[in-house]
Structure formats: structure tokens, C-alpha cells
Design a protein around this motif. Sequence first.
Motif, mmCIF file in Angstrom:
data_model
loop_
_atom_site.group_PDB
_atom_site.id
_atom_site.type_symbol
_atom_site.label_atom_id
_atom_site.label_comp_id
_atom_site.label_asym_id
_atom_site.label_seq_id
_atom_site.Cartn_x
_atom_site.Cartn_y
_atom_site.Cartn_z
ATOM 1 N N MET A 34 0.748 -1.481 0.537
ATOM 2 C CA MET A 34 -0.062 0.190 -0.384
ATOM 3 C C MET A 34 0.855 1.229 0.068
ATOM 4 N N THR A 35 2.007 1.152 0.659
ATOM 5 C CA THR A 35 2.627 2.164 1.147
ATOM 6 C C THR A 35 3.977 2.225 -0.070
ATOM 7 N N SER A 36 4.440 1.622 -0.645
ATOM 8 C CA SER A 36 5.889 1.614 -1.481
ATOM 9 C C SER A 36 5.863 1.588 -2.868
ATOM 10 N N VAL A 37 5.294 2.182 -3.581
ATOM 11 C CA VAL A 37 5.242 2.919 -5.279
ATOM 12 C C VAL A 37 6.541 2.477 -6.017
ATOM 13 N N ALA A 38 7.692 2.402 -5.327
ATOM 14 C CA ALA A 38 8.953 2.609 -6.338
ATOM 15 C C ALA A 38 9.605 0.545 -6.168
ATOM 16 N N LEU A 39 9.039 0.430 -5.317
ATOM 17 C CA LEU A 39 9.174 -1.172 -5.937
ATOM 18 C C LEU A 39 8.313 -2.349 -5.854
ATOM 19 N N THR A 40 8.402 -3.159 -6.954
ATOM 20 C CA THR A 40 7.577 -3.713 -7.263
ATOM 21 C C THR A 40 7.654 -5.430 -6.334
ATOM 22 N N SER A 41 6.665 -5.556 -6.462
ATOM 23 C CA SER A 41 6.161 -6.616 -5.404
ATOM 24 C C SER A 41 6.679 -8.004 -5.531
ATOM 25 N N GLN A 42 7.593 -8.656 -6.509
ATOM 26 C CA GLN A 42 8.734 -9.058 -6.523
ATOM 27 C C GLN A 42 9.689 -8.645 -5.460
ATOM 28 N N GLU A 43 9.919 -7.334 -5.323
ATOM 29 C CA GLU A 43 11.332 -6.496 -4.797
ATOM 30 C C GLU A 43 11.246 -6.939 -4.314
ATOM 31 N N ILE A 44 10.136 -6.635 -3.076
ATOM 32 C CA ILE A 44 9.376 -5.805 -1.678
ATOM 33 C C ILE A 44 9.336 -8.228 -1.425
ATOM 34 N N LEU A 45 8.792 -8.882 -1.791
ATOM 35 C CA LEU A 45 9.100 -10.342 -1.574
ATOM 36 C C LEU A 45 10.380 -10.292 -1.577
ATOM 37 N N MET A 46 11.315 -10.317 -2.342
ATOM 38 C CA MET A 46 12.628 -10.228 -2.644
ATOM 39 C C MET A 46 13.276 -10.035 -0.633
ATOM 40 N N LEU A 47 13.141 -9.094 -0.418
ATOM 41 C CA LEU A 47 13.914 -8.289 0.916
ATOM 42 C C LEU A 47 13.182 -9.063 1.886
ATOM 43 N N TYR A 48 11.919 -9.206 2.550
ATOM 44 C CA TYR A 48 11.017 -9.584 3.048
ATOM 45 C C TYR A 48 11.833 -11.615 3.799
ATOM 46 N N LEU A 49 12.137 -11.766 1.773
ATOM 47 C CA LEU A 49 12.693 -13.315 2.079
ATOM 48 C C LEU A 49 14.475 -12.599 2.207
ATOM 49 N N SER A 50 14.524 -12.492 2.297
ATOM 50 C CA SER A 50 16.338 -12.125 2.380
ATOM 51 C C SER A 50 16.207 -12.055 4.360
ATOM 52 N N GLY A 51 15.186 -10.850 5.094
ATOM 53 C CA GLY A 51 15.373 -10.745 6.201
ATOM 54 C C GLY A 51 14.672 -12.786 6.986
ATOM 55 N N CYS A 52 14.237 -12.904 6.211
ATOM 56 C CA CYS A 52 13.655 -14.466 6.902
ATOM 57 C C CYS A 52 15.030 -15.771 6.439
#
Length: 371
Positions: A34-52
Motif C-alpha cells: 500500500m505504501t511502497s510505490v517505488a518497488l515491485t511486488s517481487q522486489e518487496i518479497l525478495m527483501l522480506y525473504l532475505s530477512g527470513c
Amino acid sequence: MRIKISHQTGAIVALFMCGMISLHGGITLLYLSMTSVALTSQEILMLYLSGCLGVMLIPLMGASCERVVLAALAAKILLVLCALSTGTVWTIPEALCSGLIASSSFYFAMREVSKRQNGKLLASVLILIINIESLVWYAAFGWLSELQSQVWLPLAYGLATILPLLYISTFVSTAVTHRVDLKQLLDLSKSLKVYNLCCYMLAVFAVNCFNLSLHHWAKLDAQHWWGSVPGITGFYILGILSSVALLSRLKVRNEKLLIVALLGLCAMGYWLGGGATQDSLLLIAAVFGLGGTSTMVMSSIVADLVQTHDTLSRLLVVAVLAAMQVCLICIAEVFADSAINEWQVIAVTGVALIILKVCQLCIESSTFKPQ
């Protein structure tokens, strides 16, 4: 009598707060979509999984999982304060911290379930609590995202972050930690069933994709309530609950149930990757099916994952699941310029897992067939 009632109340409160840790990843993915317009869904998920994946640094450093998660939650509170003061969401640290926190949810959930003798009943209650909480929080986020003010959504997200912090600091004691090396991790990984992990990973990946797609799907049909975030989430949860009710009645071998569940998940992935998003009624039908089939996949193999009793095994399972999801994201990125998206990658991967399971069952039946 008064002590008994107080103890029961504390147990219920602990379950509700523990549910918020399990829900933390989904809430974060929805919030960032909802808030991040500069990144795609795949990029957000990649960052999230890197945290995992970062969860494996905990045993390698000999740190306490509880204290590391508390530090990550405190960092997220600071990020929320920055978002409130500047109006800017720092997506990268937000996603990395959230992945680390959400990856520990399996560890904390198993701790709660193992505290009491009726662990199977408690696990079912925890699943129901998580579904109730997800409906409430997703509906609140969907409604707040439509408001003109940029303050209320980060405030709600901050409250959803404070609850897990209160849970760990109030109800969870710090476990004894031991530092391990890579050789120990490799030896421990040999005991994991790779096929079951692949199936569980695929279901988790589908759930993560749902959380990221939810806000986008809600924009496709703003005229009807079933096309909103609460409506779509409600049908998804109905699919989960119907699957749980069906599983309580069925008496089917887990292998056959897993094949049927994977087949349904493949169909939902292919449908959501194609024509289901073009019509709101088709979308809610596909979302209902996604909730049911993903739950069936996880339920048919979760008993094997629950057998990981020690902290290191649970953290290793989470890290392996995240690594496998990163591989799927990479596959989706490779074919980003073609007609294949992440939902179709789910469908193709599911078909491959079905073929492997059928071949395995055929080999076993021929091996043990009397001469």
C-alpha cells in the motif's frame, strides 16, 4: 478459583498476541504494497525473504532468538515513528526486519503449543485466532488506506507491531542458547524431508503472493463489497475454514490428500495468473479456492514439521523455506518479460511436485508388491 481464572485469561491473551507474530509477515506485505510505490511486488518479497534467511545468523552467532526478535520489533517501532514524522516509509529495513520477525513465528507458535498436553487442540485454536485477527486487521488496513490522511495507516501498523513486542516481553522467557557452526547445520539439514519442505514452501509462497496482491486486487472492483480488501480476505478465510472442516471429516492417507491439494493449488495458481482477476466474482472464487487448497497442503505435512522440537531445527526449517521461495522469485524474475508470472510459477512448480509424488508412490508400490 481466582488464580485459575487469571491463568486461563493469561493463556488466552498469550495466544492472541502469539497470533500477531504469525500474522506479522502478512500485515507487513500488505502494508508495504500500500505504501511502497517505488518497488515491485517481487522486489518487496525478495527483501522480506532475505530477512527470513537472516534468522540463521541467530544460532551461528549464539544469540538469543527472543532478544533478537525484540530488537527487530524495537527497530520497527522507530521506523513507524519515522514514517509518521516524515511521511516516508523505509521499505528496505522495514521488509528485512519483518522477515526476521515473521520467520520466528513458527518457533514461538510451537513453544505455545508444546506448553500444554492438548497441543493438537491448541494448534487448531491458534489457527482460528490467526484467521480472526487477519480478517480484523486486513479490514482495518483496507479501510484506512482509502482515507486521505497519511497518519492512520502507519499508526495502525505501529499498534500491530507493539502487540508482538508485548507478547515476547511479557509471556516468553529467554531460552538457553548455544553457538553452532555450519557443519552442525549441514548435519541437521540431512534429517529434513526435502519433498515435504518443498510442498510446504509452495503453499507459504502462495500465501505471501496473496498478501502482496490483495491491495492491487481490491482496486479492480471498488463498487462491490466483495471486491474490497475485507471482502476478498473474508472469502480467503472462508476457504481456510472450509478446508479445516473438511479435513476433520476426511480419513484419507496424507500422500493422496497432498496430491489432491497440490492439484487444487496448481489450478488456483493458473487461474489467478490468468483470467480470474478480470472479473470480481471469479476472483473471489479463486481466492476461496486458494485459501482452501493452501491450507490442505500445509495440513497434510505440518505434522512432520512439528516434530522439530529444538530451537535450531525450527529455525533451520524456516530458513530453508525462505531460501526455496527466493528460488521461485528468481524464476519469476527470469521470465518477467514473458507471459509467466509468479502465480503461473506456482502452478508449474505444483505440477512438478505432483509428478514426483506419483512417481514415488508408483516405485514404492512396485517395490513392496509381493512376488
